[in-house]
Design a protein around this motif. Structure first.
Motif, short mmCIF file in Angstrom:
data_model
loop_
_atom_site.label_atom_id
_atom_site.label_comp_id
_atom_site.label_asym_id
_atom_site.label_seq_id
_atom_site.Cartn_x
_atom_site.Cartn_y
_atom_site.Cartn_z
N GLN A 31 0.78 -1.14 0.03
CA GLN A 31 -0.09 -0.03 -0.13
C GLN A 31 0.84 1.20 -0.02
O GLN A 31 1.85 1.25 0.65
CB GLN A 31 -0.85 -0.11 1.18
CG GLN A 31 -1.77 1.21 1.62
CD GLN A 31 -2.27 1.17 2.75
OE1 GLN A 31 -3.03 0.37 3.27
NE2 GLN A 31 -2.36 2.53 3.48
N CYS B 37 0.27 5.44 -0.40
CA CYS B 37 -0.79 6.69 -0.54
C CYS B 37 -0.03 7.82 -0.44
O CYS B 37 1.05 7.83 0.22
CB CYS B 37 -1.92 6.52 0.45
SG CYS B 37 -2.72 5.03 0.10
N CYS C 227 -3.85 6.82 -3.71
CA CYS C 227 -3.04 5.50 -3.65
C CYS C 227 -2.62 4.94 -4.70
O CYS C 227 -3.60 4.85 -5.76
CB CYS C 227 -3.78 4.48 -2.62
SG CYS C 227 -4.41 5.12 -0.99
#
Length: 158
Positions: free
Chosen positions: A43, A45, A52
């Motif tokens: 992930q 962002c 993201c």
């Protein structure tokens, strides 16, 4: 060639060159006992937690480690310039799964961390570098918690 076309072609060439060199998502390096792996973010962002990138198809890195060897973790400036920590899961001597984490490292204080297992640990199983975002949520005790804006995941095998 027409005089007005030459500057236009130069601008187009610069634009294409800039697009080809666009930065990629930062990678974290995990190293232990002669083996290393660079891991893309599971992930990632922007600081607000809104924009993201698409996660990779296989978001976890894999690394072979034996026993209680320490794990060295190197993070790039994009991570080190923000608050970050290391969360991990290990098996204790009795075989129980235990969750733990490092302290939170303030921005611009370190680019590396060495994970040493606690005395009751037999081996590391899972490690996650967590980069905090500016996104706040209500905490369970009435306080606030920072969201995780970036995470890099490592599965460990013997």
């Amino acid at each position: 060639m027409h005089r007005g076309l030459k500057p236009l072609l130069a601008v187009a060439a610069v634009t294409l060159a800039a697009g080809c060199g666009a930065p990629s998502d930062p990678e974290v390096t995990f190293y232990s006992h002669g083996n290393s792996v660079e891991v893309k973010p599971a992930q990632y962002c922007d600081p607000t937690g809104q924009d993201c990138s698409k996660p990779p198809a296989d978001p976890a890195g894999e690394l072979r480690m034996t026993g209680r060897d320490p794990l060295q973790i190197s993070v790039p400036n994009e991570v080190a310039s923000t608050p970050w920590q290391v969360a991990f899961i290990y098996r204790d001597i009795a075989g129980n799964e235990v969750e733990s984490r490092s302290e939170v490292f303030p921005p611009d204080t370190r680019h590396a961390y060495t994970l040493h297992l606690p005395p009751d640990a037999a081996r590391i199983e899972h490690v996650e570098v967590q980069q905090f975002s500016a996104l706040l949520t209500a905490g369970p005790d009435g306080g606030v918690q920072f969201g995780i804006g970036g995470s890099w995941v490592l599965n460990v095998h013997e």
